[in-house]
Write an enzyme that holds these catalytic residues in place. Structure first.
Site, mmCIF file in Angstrom:
data_model
loop_
_atom_site.group_PDB
_atom_site.id
_atom_site.type_symbol
_atom_site.label_atom_id
_atom_site.label_comp_id
_atom_site.label_asym_id
_atom_site.label_seq_id
_atom_site.Cartn_x
_atom_site.Cartn_y
_atom_site.Cartn_z
ATOM 1 N N GLU A 1 -0.570 -5.358 3.542
ATOM 2 C CA GLU A 1 -0.738 -4.389 4.629
ATOM 3 C C GLU A 1 -0.289 -4.982 5.954
ATOM 4 O O GLU A 1 -0.691 -6.093 6.330
ATOM 5 C CB GLU A 1 -2.205 -3.944 4.734
ATOM 6 C CG GLU A 1 -2.669 -3.128 3.535
ATOM 7 C CD GLU A 1 -4.060 -2.558 3.695
ATOM 8 O OE1 GLU A 1 -4.413 -1.683 2.895
ATOM 9 O OE2 GLU A 1 -4.780 -2.980 4.629
ATOM 10 N N SER B 1 -5.505 5.646 -1.410
ATOM 11 C CA SER B 1 -5.380 4.191 -1.347
ATOM 12 C C SER B 1 -6.652 3.524 -1.873
ATOM 13 O O SER B 1 -7.769 3.879 -1.483
ATOM 14 C CB SER B 1 -5.125 3.749 0.093
ATOM 15 O OG SER B 1 -5.083 2.340 0.186
ATOM 16 N N SER B 2 -6.483 2.560 -2.761
ATOM 17 C CA SER B 2 -7.633 1.780 -3.251
ATOM 18 C C SER B 2 -8.085 0.850 -2.136
ATOM 19 O O SER B 2 -7.331 -0.011 -1.701
ATOM 20 C CB SER B 2 -7.232 0.949 -4.479
ATOM 21 O OG SER B 2 -6.851 1.780 -5.544
ATOM 22 N N SER C 1 0.841 -1.181 0.000
ATOM 23 C CA SER C 1 0.000 0.000 0.000
ATOM 24 C C SER C 1 0.884 1.240 0.000
ATOM 25 O O SER C 1 1.764 1.389 0.836
ATOM 26 C CB SER C 1 -0.905 0.011 1.235
ATOM 27 O OG SER C 1 -1.704 1.157 1.260
ATOM 28 N N GLY C 2 0.663 2.142 -0.967
ATOM 29 C CA GLY C 2 1.475 3.342 -1.078
ATOM 30 C C GLY C 2 2.647 3.203 -2.019
ATOM 31 O O GLY C 2 3.470 4.118 -2.132
ATOM 32 N N ASN D 1 -1.053 6.178 2.508
ATOM 33 C CA ASN D 1 -1.354 6.563 1.131
ATOM 34 C C ASN D 1 -2.564 7.492 1.124
ATOM 35 O O ASN D 1 -3.594 7.170 1.709
ATOM 36 C CB ASN D 1 -1.640 5.308 0.288
ATOM 37 C CG ASN D 1 -1.771 5.604 -1.183
ATOM 38 O OD1 ASN D 1 -1.724 6.741 -1.606
ATOM 39 N ND2 ASN D 1 -1.950 4.558 -1.974
ATOM 40 N N THR E 1 -1.964 2.434 -8.150
ATOM 41 C CA THR E 1 -3.098 3.075 -8.819
ATOM 42 C C THR E 1 -2.647 4.186 -9.757
ATOM 43 O O THR E 1 -2.961 4.195 -10.942
ATOM 44 C CB THR E 1 -4.072 3.645 -7.767
ATOM 45 O OG1 THR E 1 -4.510 2.583 -6.920
ATOM 46 C CG2 THR E 1 -5.275 4.284 -8.442
ATOM 47 N N GLY F 1 -2.498 -3.458 -1.860
ATOM 48 C CA GLY F 1 -1.209 -4.079 -1.584
ATOM 49 C C GLY F 1 -1.156 -4.732 -0.216
ATOM 50 O O GLY F 1 -2.085 -4.640 0.591
#
Length: 912
Positions: free
Chosen positions: A385, A156-157, A102-103, A153, A107, A383
């Site tokens: 986590e 973040s999605s 994540s981050g 993020n 995306t 992603g």
């Protein structure tokens, strides 16, 4: 390559020496030079710079597209270009897997750039441009409803997105299909300090006009809403108002009607306002605790938005209907139970609304059935986590990432090495970590964690997280990738960081400790039937459609599937889809934890290098064969490179490839085995390797350059005359070829036109001849009749001649008449009769009184059934209109009358 010059290595396969330190050093040096992309063969490593770089401007995209023969593309464009050309030219379905923490930039840096490049390189046209624009505009809509700010993020999605973009045989986009996975709906009702709820709430409050907010009964201040943690919405670098207007524009491009947008925002406002419905505690006459609505104003506003009686929603929030044997019993709820129901309703409304949104977008961008298509899939999923407190959502997310890592391992490490052994190629195995054992720990249908969780949720009796954790400890006591306080005590290990209500899994990306609190509740994901029935009773069309199970006539006692079961099935479908396509990988790396621009933290990056298996991937690609192809397509594609195979050859594919074509190529680069051919760099420096090609290869290169120059000249006639490396003779030669082509085209078109004209004249002459013969015959008959002196009215020939002439004409013209003329005429007559019937019925509709049962009869027998059905529909409709205009008091009075009528029927003289 020396360590001092590692930044010059764009492909880690060329790195020498190959160690963890040299690989990390190469990424770091390239990162500081703003070279954020590095290859491992056909795998791209992307290090997030946390700032915009001037390599993806519209001008650059056009430059790469126009000069793609010579230009060096950024790696994201290169991998998108390779996937697109393989799909278009080789007819192979493709998928692009964008993975990372994540981050890490999945995306923004991955998915959007891939989609924008595919849109740029495909051809132009009104219909094609419309499709491309709809595909691109789906991003801001889904990001508004599915993305949120997290600690790591700002965008973040919070859901997984897989988009299949479908192309025709020319490589033009036809449409697409979007699949979404596991929206993090718990974020609706709570999120940690420093994070935000989904973007749409802040965008709506910041960008909505005063009139829109008044219509939705919303206040502009975010601190008024409990589900937004009553915090300030400020987020540096993000303009919520501008993003809201961009989302509205995107919806218009996709094809949303104004009514659909309004309905969507009304349901969004309902979710936001539900968080402000406060409950208070009280006691019934029996002494049992009960909850009630503390302030009815918010509840009334919600009911006005959705067209529902406030009493219905209040009862559904504060009580629950339970079936006991053969009767339904209404029980009151405590305040915690009431809040659980309220939050469950908000989460279900939003998650179902998101599913509806994805399906509505698919309706606009989906390809019509029956068209031949090629598919390129792009996967952008949350992603890996690891937070301070990890719950059910992190467990599911990390399970999905384990499966994606399993695909990467199987396709780039395991299957490739097994293929070399199967093909009889001498090979020294490269060791790597196979995470199948972790995937089995989670998803095994008989003894996995998800199976145990489902079993515990469905088990009768007292069910809680403690019994679930106890079962896991018994089942995985000796598993080397599972830990808990109990298993560590059995091994005499002391670890204060592992709390009693937690368990730990050794994932491929590291150890993650999960708190089991809330696992059973979130996996069950139960919504009380009273709440779903209340939503079904609303007059809001969109909201009502989200709760089909609320229809009392379709009520079912069957438990819905658990969240874990649904997600496991979705992941299995996704994996099957990905396995069926040729994979392309973008591995995103996060360089620091603070989202600081151009800051590289070696320890953090090294950990990602290790768990992503990048070093092992480099070793396999370096020792293996980078190119492989079956014998038949290899010969078809490269036969012109050999003097013995071009222009003609004879014999089997294998014989020609081995004995003829290979003699003209460097033997050190190729391995010909049982079914496939493989290409390898020759020994020594790969960049200095020379491949001796036959003279025909030079001709092929010249032809390619000539094609390029022709395309450039067709776009810009002044291009060749400008100071470019091109002789004037080439310009003259091109003009001569163009003139010759035009002359040939002119002669061809003229020949076709003359042939068509001759055929039309021949048909015309035949028709004239038939008509002339008939006229001559009729004239002869008339002369014979006159000469015979017989009475005209009594001679049989005088009556037969016209019929005979018409018969001849009909026979000559029969093939020109439509064979189905009788059916067409009959259908036309039927349609006119039905149309006349409906028009007359509209003019003579009976009164709207519900007591009036009159109805006009059908004018024709074949309309009897339709007439009866229309009568029934009209009766139900006017009854519905009558019920809708009833006041609550009048409705209650009629219900009481109905109840009395049913009670006293045939029992009292006053109630016949």
């Amino acid at each position: 390559t020396s360590l001092l010059d590692t930044a010059a290595v764009g492909d880690l396969v060329l790195l020498d020496p190959l160690t963890e330190e040299s690989l990390l050093r190469t990424l770091q040096e390239r990162f500081h030079r703003s070279d954020i992309y590095t290859y491992i063969g056909n795998v791209v490593i992307s290090v997030n710079p946390y700032r915009s770089l001037p390599i993806y401007t519209p001008e650059k995209v056009q430059e790469y597209h126009n000069c793609n023969f010579f230009a060096v593309k950024p790696h994201i464009y290169a991998i998108a270009d390779d996937a697109y050309r393989s799909l278009r030219d080789r007819d192979r379905d493709q998928c692009i897997l964008i993975t990372g923490e994540s981050g890490a930039g999945k995306t923004g840096d991955g998915h959007k750039l891939v989609m924008s490049y595919v849109a740029a390189v495909s051809s132009k046209g009104e219909e094609v441009d419309k499709v491309k624009e709809q595909l691109l505009q789906s991003n801001p809509v889904l990001e508004a409803f599915g993305n949120a700010k997290t600690i790591r993020n700002d965008n973040s999605s919070r859901f997984g997105k897989y988009m299949d973009v479908e192309f025709d045989f020319k490589g033009e986009p036809l449409g697409g299909v979007i699949s979404n996975y596991l929206l993090e709906k718990s974020r609706i009702v709570r999120h940690v300090k420093g994070e935000r709820n989904f973007h749409i709430f802040y965008q709506l409050l910041a960008g909505g006009s005063a009139q829109l907010l008044q219509q939705l009964k919303l206040r502009q201040d975010c601190r008024h809403y409990s589900y937004l943690n009553r915090e300030s919405p400020h987020l540096p670098g993000m303009d919520d108002a501008a993003n809201f207007h961009a989302m509205q524009d995107a919806m218009r491009v996709i094809g949303f009607s104004p009514a659909e947008v309004t309905a969507l925002l009304e349901v969004t406002a309902v979710v936001l306002k539900l968080g402000n419905v406060e409950l208070s505690s009280g006691y019934q006459a029996s002494g049992m605790e009960a909850c009630s609505i503390a302030e009815l104003q918010e509840l009334r506003e919600i009911c006005e938005l959705i067209g529902l009686d406030p009493g219905t929603l209040e009862q559904a929030l504060c009580s629950r209907t339970v079936k006991a044997r053969d009767e339904m019993v209404l029980t009151t709820l405590t305040v915690p139970q009431g809040y659980y129901g309220r939050d469950a309703l908000a989460k279900n409304i939003y998650s179902r609304l998101f599913d509806w949104l994805v399906n509505r977008i698919n309706t606009s961008i989906q390809v019509k059935p029956g068209k031949q298509r090629k598919v390129m899939g792009v996967l952008d999923i949350y992603g890996f986590e690891i937070f301070q407190d990890n719950g059910f959502e992190q467990f599911i997310i990390n399970y999905c990432n384990e499966k994606l890592q399993q695909i990467f391992i199987l396709m780039t490490l395991k299957e490739e090495q097994e293929e070399y052994i199967r093909e009889g190629i001498q090979w020294t195995p490269v060791e790597f970590f196979d995470n199948s054992i972790i995937c089995d720990l989670i998803e095994n249908s008989k003894g996995g964690i998800l199976a145990m969780l489902d079993e515990e949720c469905l088990r009768p009796g007292v069910v809680n997280e403690d019994t679930f954790l106890t079962k896991l400890n018994q089942l995985f006591a000796t598993h080397k990738h599972y830990e808990s306080r109990e298993t560590q005590n059995a091994r005499h290990i002391m670890d204060a960081s592992l709390l009693p209500q937690c368990f730990r899994i050794h994932h491929y990306a590291g150890k993650v400790t999960y708190n089991v609190t809330g696992f059973i509740e979130k996996n069950n994901d139960l919504l009380f039937r009273d709440l779903s029935q209340a939503m079904w009773a609303a007059r809001h069309t969109l909201l009502r459609s989200l709760f089909p199970e609320g229809d009392p006539q379709k009520a079912s006692l069957k438990l819905p599937p658990t969240a874990g079961f649904q997600f496991k099935a979705s992941v299995a479908t996704l994996m099957k889809n990905l396995y069926s396509k040729n994979p392309n990988y973008i591995r995103c790396i996060k360089p620091n934890e603070t989202k600081t621009a151009m800051l590289f933290t070696p320890e953090l990056v090294l950990a990602q290098i290790r768990y992503l298996g990048l070093l092992e991937n480099v070793r396999v690609r370096r020792a293996g064969y980078a190119f492989r192809q079956l014998y038949s397509p290899f010969l078809e594609r490269y036969k012109m490179l050999g003097t013995r195979t071009w222009p003609r050859w004879a014999g089997s594919f294998i014989e020609k490839n081995n004995d003829l074509l290979f003699r003209d190529l460097s033997q050190a680069m190729w391995a010909a085995r049982h079914t496939l051919l493989r290409s390898l760099f020759p020994e020594g420096d790969p960049q200095k390797a020379s491949l001796k090609l036959p003279p025909t290869a030079g001709f092929q290169f010249k032809a390619s350059v000539a094609t390029l120059m022709k395309n450039l000249y067709s776009k810009n006639p002044n291009y060749i005359s400008s100071p470019h490396p091109s002789p004037p003779q080439q310009k003259n030669r091109y003009k001569q070829m163009k003139r010759s082509a035009l002359i040939i085209q002119t002669y061809a078109r003229g020949w076709k036109s003359r042939r068509l004209l001759r055929e039309l004249k021949f048909q015309c002459r035949r028709l004239h001849a038939v008509a002339k013969d008939n006229l001559v015959m009729a004239d002869t008959v008339r002369k014979v009749n006159k000469a015979s002196g017989k009475v005209r009215s009594h001679h049989p020939w005088e009556h037969a001649a016209p019929h005979w002439c018409l018969h001849q004409v009909r026979r000559a013209y029969r093939r020109f008449f439509r064979s189905g003329a009788r059916t067409c005429l009959a259908n036309f007559i039927y349609r006119r009769l039905v149309q006349r019937f409906l028009v007359e019925l509209r003019k003579n509709l009976p009164p709207l009184s519900v007591m009036d049962r009159t109805w006009p009869p059908a004018p024709y027998k074949f309309l009897n059934d339709a007439n009866q059905e229309l009568r029934s529909i009209f009766c139900r409709w006017k009854c519905k209109k009558y019920r809708e205009q009833l006041t609550p008091q009048r409705r209650a009075l009629l219900q009481a009358k109905l109840c009395a009528s049913e009670l006293f029927k045939d029992k009292k003289a006053l109630y016949p």
